[in-house]
Design an enzyme around this catalytic site. Structure first.
Site, PDB file in Angstrom:
ATOM      1  N   GLU A 439       0.827  -1.224   0.000  1.00  0.00           N
ATOM      2  CA  GLU A 439       0.000   0.000   0.000  1.00  0.00           C
ATOM      3  C   GLU A 439       0.853   1.262   0.000  1.00  0.00           C
ATOM      4  OE1 GLU A 439      -2.922  -0.085  -0.873  1.00  0.00           O
ATOM      5  OE2 GLU A 439      -3.024  -2.248  -0.690  1.00  0.00           O
ATOM      6  N   GLY A 440       1.950   1.224  -0.700  1.00  0.00           N
ATOM      7  CA  GLY A 440       2.870   2.355  -0.749  1.00  0.00           C
ATOM      8  C   GLY A 440       3.911   2.189   0.341  1.00  0.00           C
TER       9      GLY A 440
END
Length: 592
Positions: A439-440
């Site tokens: 998620e980043g």
């Protein structure tokens, strides 16, 4: 491995007294979310997590998942049964719109419930986590027809959802994705390959809705030319039930360090005629639509950091209470190792960081409910939207970083036995390691915080957060709970954050500088904010007669420990920010 027992009293206290849930529920029109309702939901969720989900954790890790010859993923024993009970009991629908079968409760009430799922079995919990984000993305961006067709099944838990971004040649930089979408009447034909697709294929639910980023034939280059499509595993028939198999499938599974029971798939779309997809939102606006899901997922990934930390802490605590070795200072004969000061030091770090991370995660999610409340004035909603935007990288980044520290200390508390898989301590460490990555990455979260969330608005959101902290600086009069020396340490940490923000804004035009100091700024901002929330918790416990006695004393103890042992890290982060990129950029690439 010890059984998992959700700390419901701690969760309820943090939700109500730290994150301000009751005030939010009253202001935002959630009259049904009373303290009694919250307590009942948490207790029932704790029972379900402990008795139904948690028993699948070790066996799932040991068994893993497999892809059969027909491209179907087979999950470990008990996973499907646990998921079916989860869906049938209504847990999938807590925070969603009643129009589509949801229960209409606040998003922030679903957060401690989800914390329990991930603590019980993080690999299993990733399936509902991704589905929740997919529901959010469709709710915000899909057409009315698509909502009617997909949301009721997804909210009930009958269908699950995925996020399809990454491709072999394009990781975090999505400008290089190559998956194509060709218009075909009212639908689109999708062709391409995606990697690292969590729960992209499984046998737990009757259908899977893939949210896929792809390019139209005439799309502009870069991220401005990306569209979003809903691609079902099975195409809905005339009655809305799963019908013909779509042209998409898992072609392989990744072999991972941890979360062995979560299928991480390489997904192929359009090996034949092209997978049928339905446009979500506007053409070439797909990345903005997907960010609805990504931001939701970043908060809940941060929550996973809290969850795995809680599980590791509980297991280490129980082991050190039972394991006897040596004679601790002041003891006679062989002692439980929890009596040894260094073991107590490690347990205090584990417990304190977990409590602080829980406060940060819950506070960020309560802000989401404020920002989404249509009955509030626009200026108040806008302020909370800024707060959500600011806290999202803090929750994702800091809560997943502390999970590395907590789960590592969990192994250390076991000594040599922690390095042995049979004790279970190593699984938490392995599972936690993905959290700062997906998620980043946390480096991306840091750049987001310093660039989009601080520099872009000239520090407005950060200044608002600092202003909210000021009432707990200096003499606290009737709310005074700290010694003068500890109060001064907190005040100094807040001053560090102000100073760091000033330096960041002054040098914001230097990309190399901001890139070099971004992670320190993320950690500094998070540590100070978490310290504020710890102090808020101790003050609330001290002034609430219902929480007097051991609970209040424990809150003060963990707050004092945070101030003495964790807050001093702020000075090192500030020093790094002041020195800028000097140390980081000292060596040329050829010298590494």
């Amino acid at each position: 491995m010890t059984a998992f027992r959700a700390p419901t009293r701690e969760m309820a206290f943090t939700l109500q007294n730290v994150a301000g849930f009751s005030e939010m529920a009253k202001a935002c029109g959630y009259e049904d979310a009373s303290e009694d309702v919250v307590a009942a939901i948490l207790e029932e969720a704790a029972r379900f997590a402990g008795s139904v989900i948690a028993p699948t954790n070790v066996t799932g890790d040991q068994t893993g998942v497999r892809l059969d010859s027909n491209h179907n993923v087979v999950t470990p024993d008990g996973f499907r049964e646990a998921y079916q009970q989860y869906a049938e009991s209504g847990w999938a629908s807590l925070q969603f719109d009643p129009e589509f079968g949801g229960q209409g409760l606040p998003f922030s009430l679903a957060i401690p419930v989800q914390e329990m799922w991930h603590a019980a079995n993080m690999a299993w919990g990733l399936c509902p986590l991704l589905s929740q984000g997919a529901v959010e993305a469709l709710s915000e961006n899909a057409s009315d027809l698509l909502k009617q067709q997909m949301l009721p099944k997804m909210i009930s838990g009958q269908w699950t959802g995925t996020m399809n971004l990454t491709e072999p040649q394009s990781g975090s930089d999505l400008s290089g994705i190559r998956t194509q979408a060709r218009p075909d009447g009212d639908v689109y034909r999708i062709k391409g390959q995606k990697i690292f697709i969590t729960w992209g294929e499984h046998d737990m639910a009757e259908n899977i809705i893939h949210l896929v980023l792809a390019r139209l034939p005439d799309a502009p280059p870069g991220v401005k030319g990306i569209s979003l499509f809903a691609v079902p595993k099975y195409l809905p028939n005339a009655s809305g039930e799963p019908g013909e198999r779509n042209d998409c499938q898992a072609v392989s599974l990744e072999h991972k360090l941890g979360i062995h029971a979560s299928p991480t798939c390489v997904m192929s779309f359009g090996d034949n005629e092209g997978a049928i997809g339905y446009l979500v939102g506007e053409e070439n606006r797909g990345l903005a639509c997907m960010f609805t899901m990504m931001n939701n997922a970043r908060l809940t990934v941060g929550l996973q950091g809290v969850s795995i930390s809680e599980r590791a802490y509980q297991q280490a605590r129980d082991y050190t209470l039972e394991r006897t070795q040596g004679t601790a200072p002041g003891e006679q004969g062989v002692s439980p190792i929890i009596k040894h000061p260094d073991v107590r030091r490690m347990l205090m770090i584990m417990r304190t960081l977990t409590e602080a991370a829980r406060g940060l995660a819950y506070t960020g999610c309560v802000a989401v409910d404020y920002a989404n409340a249509e009955n509030l004035p626009d200026d108040i909603r806008a302020r909370y939207k800024r707060r959500v935007d600011l806290l999202t990288p803090l929750v994702k980044g800091w809560c997943t970083e502390i999970a590395q520290e907590v789960t590592s200390l969990g192994i250390q508390c076991y000594g040599g036995m922690g390095f042995i898989e049979e004790t279970g301590a190593a699984q938490h460490y392995r599972d936690a390691r993905i959290l700062p990555i997906y998620e980043g990455t946390n480096g991306i979260q840091a750049l987001d915080l310093i660039g989009r969330k601080t520099v872009r608005d000239q520090g407005r959101a950060m200044a608002e957060l600092i202003d909210d902290m000021r009432p707990l600086t200096g003499p606290l009069q009737s709310n005074y709970v700290l010694t003068a020396a500890r109060q001064a340490k907190f005040d100094q940490a807040l001053a560090c954050l102000e100073d760091a923000t000033r330096v960041v804004l002054e040098r914001s035009d230097d990309d190399q500088f901001t890139g070099a100091v971004a992670f320190d700024y993320l950690m500094l901002s998070s540590t100070v904010t978490a310290g504020w929330l710890m102090l808020k918790a101790a003050t609330a416990a001290a002034n609430d007669h219902a929480e007097q006695g051991t609970f209040a004393a424990n809150k003060l103890a963990t707050t004092n420990f945070f101030i003495d042992y964790i807050l001093p890290r702020c000075s090192a982060h500030l020093s790094a920010i002041r020195s800028g990129d000097d140390a980081i950029m000292a060596l040329p690439e050829t010298e590494f």
